[in-house]
Each structure stands twice: as C-alpha cells, then as structure tokens.
Write an enzyme that holds these catalytic residues in place. Structure first.
Site, mmCIF file in Angstrom:
data_model
loop_
_atom_site.group_PDB
_atom_site.id
_atom_site.type_symbol
_atom_site.label_atom_id
_atom_site.label_comp_id
_atom_site.label_asym_id
_atom_site.label_seq_id
_atom_site.Cartn_x
_atom_site.Cartn_y
_atom_site.Cartn_z
ATOM 1 N N LYS A 64 14.717 0.026 -3.508
ATOM 2 C CA LYS A 64 15.219 1.179 -4.257
ATOM 3 C C LYS A 64 16.554 1.698 -3.699
ATOM 4 C CE LYS A 64 12.771 4.980 -3.883
ATOM 5 N NZ LYS A 64 13.462 6.200 -3.440
ATOM 6 N N ARG A 78 7.816 13.065 -7.296
ATOM 7 C CA ARG A 78 6.921 12.102 -6.666
ATOM 8 C C ARG A 78 5.462 12.338 -7.047
ATOM 9 N NH1 ARG A 78 8.378 10.563 -0.641
ATOM 10 N NH2 ARG A 78 10.100 9.530 -1.706
ATOM 11 N N ARG A 98 9.546 -6.549 11.246
ATOM 12 C CA ARG A 98 10.336 -6.161 12.422
ATOM 13 C C ARG A 98 9.524 -6.192 13.718
ATOM 14 N NH1 ARG A 98 13.672 -0.691 11.963
ATOM 15 N NH2 ARG A 98 11.687 -0.162 10.987
ATOM 16 N N ARG A 150 6.632 -1.557 16.337
ATOM 17 C CA ARG A 150 6.536 -0.104 16.302
ATOM 18 C C ARG A 150 5.340 0.257 15.429
ATOM 19 N NH1 ARG A 150 11.352 1.392 13.323
ATOM 20 N NH2 ARG A 150 10.050 3.191 12.940
ATOM 21 N N ARG A 193 0.745 3.495 3.974
ATOM 22 C CA ARG A 193 1.890 4.112 3.299
ATOM 23 C C ARG A 193 1.993 3.660 1.852
ATOM 24 N NH1 ARG A 193 7.315 2.753 6.117
ATOM 25 N NH2 ARG A 193 8.373 3.812 4.402
#
Length: 227
Positions: free
Chosen positions: A20, A94, A128, A161, A172
């Site tokens: 996005k 949202r 990552r 992380r 999420r």
C-alpha cells in the site's frame, strides 16, 4: 482527458505488507492528488502537542487502539484544509464507525483495495532476520545470509525481532482483516469498491494506474520531474 473536473474523494486499503505504501507513493507521483495518511497525521499531531495529539498519545501509551471518534475528528479536521483538492485517504477509515462518520461529511467516489494473498504477505513480513552483535539485517527474499539463520561474517546465529516473528505477523494480519472486513463490505454495497488482486506490486500497479486515469487528472511531465 477522460477525468471529469469533479474532485476525487478516494480511499486506499490494504493489509500491512500489501504494498500500500509503494502504490500510494506512485499514485502521488503520477496524479494530482493530496495524500492523507492517518499515521503521519497522528505523528504530526503528537509532535505538535495539539489537543487531539495529546489525547491520542494517552491511548497509544497505554497500548490501546485510538477510539473511532478521536480518529474521525483528526481526519475530518485535516480534510477541512483540503476541500479544493482531490485526495487519497490512507489508514482511515479503518473501522465501520469511521467509514460511516466519513460518509456524513464527504461522498467517497472510489475505494482502492489491494488484495494480496495472506501467505505472500506473511512471507514478506517475516523475511527479516538480524545479527544482534552488529545490527546487520538480512532479508530472506532480497539479501539472504549465505547459510540459513547464520551471520555471514561471524557465523553467529541470527534472530528475529518480535514484530517480524510469524506469530506476531499472523496476529496483526488477522486483526486487520477482522477490523476492515465490515468496511470493505460497506463500500462494496455502495458500489465504490475496486479490488486489485495479485502477488507483486509491480504487476498490480499498472491496473491501479489505468483505473485512476479515468478518474483524476495526471500530473504534467514538468511537475513530475521535480521531486
């Protein structure tokens, strides 16, 4: 020309990792639109210490979601400054109450929804890995270590992380889906939802570009050269 003189009122939606940000940046590069990102707006208000910024910060500091009415006030207040422009909202609305409140103030013409498969996004967001000692960052897709899970230089193990761990990412994404599903349905019923599906931003972009060409004037070449 194709695009009518009417100002465009548009929203872009997509999960974290859906591309996005990239698509929004390209839209701004090519079209005469103002971009309003709720995240940027929040940070700006918190930095400036505005009344609504201070209020928002109290929720963030407690690890809570910012209530619908606070987000709505923030966005609508900012949109008052943009009445003479076409705009693209990003990160707002949202939730369904936010979408309904926005509707009372403005008629939304089009909602661009980036639909990227869950698995693809999960791969992107969990790619990552970090070497704690040096801070070296690896990305499984773009610059993987020579040996999986091992730092190239020291041979020490890499870590992820908290934010990049699969369980966090899945949480999420599920939260995003639960929150936005009713919003997408709402705009679908209104007949303004345009969904662009794919696994690669570079393949989705031409379709978004072609669609917007029918809706809003393009920037003239001269303005697009200057940064």
């Amino acid at each position: 020309m194709g695009a009518s003189a009417r100002l465009l009122r548009a929203v872009i939606m997509g999960a974290p990792g859906s591309g996005k940000g990239t698509v929004s940046a390209r839209i701004l590069q090519h079209f005469e639109l103002k971009h309003l990102s709720s995240g940027d707006l929040l940070r700006h208000n918190m930095l400036q210490g505005t009344e609504i910024g201070v209020l928002a910060k109290t929720f963030i500091d407690q690890g809570k979601l910012i209530p619908d009415d606070v987000m709505t006030r923030l966005a609508l207040h900012e949109l008052k400054n943009l009445t003479q422009c076409s705009w693209l909202l990003d990160g707002f609305p949202r939730t369904l109450p936010q979408a309904e409140a926005l509707d009372k103030a403005y008629q939304i013409d089009t909602v661009i929804n980036l639909n990227v498969p869950f698995e693809v996004i999960k791969q992107r967001l969990t790619a990552r890995w970090i070497h704690p000692g040096s801070g070296r960052v690896y990305n499984i897709e773009f610059n993987p270590p020579k040996t999986v899970g091992i730092d190239d230089l020291t041979g020490e193990p890499l870590v992820q992380r908290e934010d990049d761990k699969p369980e966090t990412v899945i949480k999420r994404l599920k939260a995003y889906e639960a929150q936005t599903e009713p919003v997408l349905e709402y705009y679908q019923k209104k007949g303004v939802l345009e969904t662009f599906s794919g696994t690669e931003t570079n393949k989705i972009w031409p379709h978004v570009y072609a669609f917007l060409q029918t809706k809003v004037p393009q920037k003239s070449q001269q303005t697009s050269i200057t940064p």
